[in-house]
Design an enzyme around this catalytic site. Sequence first.
Site, mmCIF file in Angstrom:
data_model
loop_
_atom_site.group_PDB
_atom_site.id
_atom_site.type_symbol
_atom_site.label_atom_id
_atom_site.label_comp_id
_atom_site.label_asym_id
_atom_site.label_seq_id
_atom_site.Cartn_x
_atom_site.Cartn_y
_atom_site.Cartn_z
ATOM 1 N N SER A 114 0.850 -1.204 0.000
ATOM 2 C CA SER A 114 0.000 0.000 0.000
ATOM 3 C C SER A 114 0.878 1.243 0.000
ATOM 4 C CB SER A 114 -0.841 -0.027 1.282
ATOM 5 O OG SER A 114 -1.418 1.226 1.549
ATOM 6 N N TYR A 151 -3.580 -0.333 9.843
ATOM 7 C CA TYR A 151 -3.370 -0.669 8.428
ATOM 8 C C TYR A 151 -1.940 -0.315 8.015
ATOM 9 C CZ TYR A 151 -4.589 -0.809 3.392
ATOM 10 O OH TYR A 151 -4.658 -1.089 2.046
#
Length: 265
Positions: free
Chosen positions: A146, A159
Amino acid sequence: MNMKDFSLTGKIAWITGASYGIGFAIAEAFHAAGATIVFNDINQDLVNRGLAAYQEKGIPAHGYVCDVTNEEAVQALVAQIEKEVGVIDILVNNAGIIRRIPMIEMSAADFRKVIDVDLNAPFICAKAVIPSMIQKGHGKIINICSMMSELGRETVSAYAAAKGGLKMLTRNICSEYGGHNIQCNGIGPGYIATPQTAPLRERQADGSRHPFDQFIVSKTPAARWGNPEDLQGPAVFLASDASNFVNGHILYVDGGILAYIGKQP
Ligand code: NAP
Ligand code: GCO
């Protein structure tokens, strides 16, 4: 240069959480490049939805229910795939979740849940396929990382911690198993229009664009959100023999976000 190096003909690819979204688009590309597609998802409804979508595209995919955080279930699934389809040549750790909660309001249980799906599960799945890859003499593992493998932002502490960890797990798998001709790389998608990011793109009550939507478009030199299809070429490259000397690398596919300081006010 032999263009056949980009082919995945004869390869078996397992993409986790690939009923829709990024995983589905990667599977579609792998099929176009010649691979046999295996995917799993968390429940039967999602698997059925995935199977119908693959069928509609003419892709004969093998779909299984499996929670990737459950090591026993993952080991059993890999044994079942080896028996029913064959030894896995390519693993894509795609399944993931996000919880957008300010850190000081987040419960430790929520934090752990995100780490479990986004970091522990890729470890569990990679661990399950590596022994057969070693025996076969080759293997490709692609971890879906990510922007948050590099950057932080409000509300995504778990996250970001997980995806940052996944970047380092990628480098460590490369370090530990590169000698067995196993390449483990990551793809770091930018902001991609999928259900996961739908809340960040919702129209406002007055019909205007969500402020985060405008923010992302202005932060992205390509001046748009990515689509799952933007990840197809990079994924095929990292799954194919064309990338056999690329190892431990994170390929950011972000329309240039990480290269850009942002527009001056
Ligand atoms: P997503 O909503 O993150 O979903 C991926 C799939 O994984 C869903 O079908 C999900 O089921 C499934 N899943 C969740 N937990 C699971 C578990 N324990 N076992 C098995 N499957 C599970 O979809 P996406 O946006 O296409 O994202 C795919 C990957 O790319 C994720 O790792 C995400 O973090 C990453 N990523 C996304 C973006 C983006 O902008 N969209 C950007 C960078 C990275 P449910 O539908 O039930 O949750
Ligand atoms: C968020 C987003 C991101 C993206 C993606 C960026 O809330 O900031 O959901 O984390 O999904 O991972 O690369």
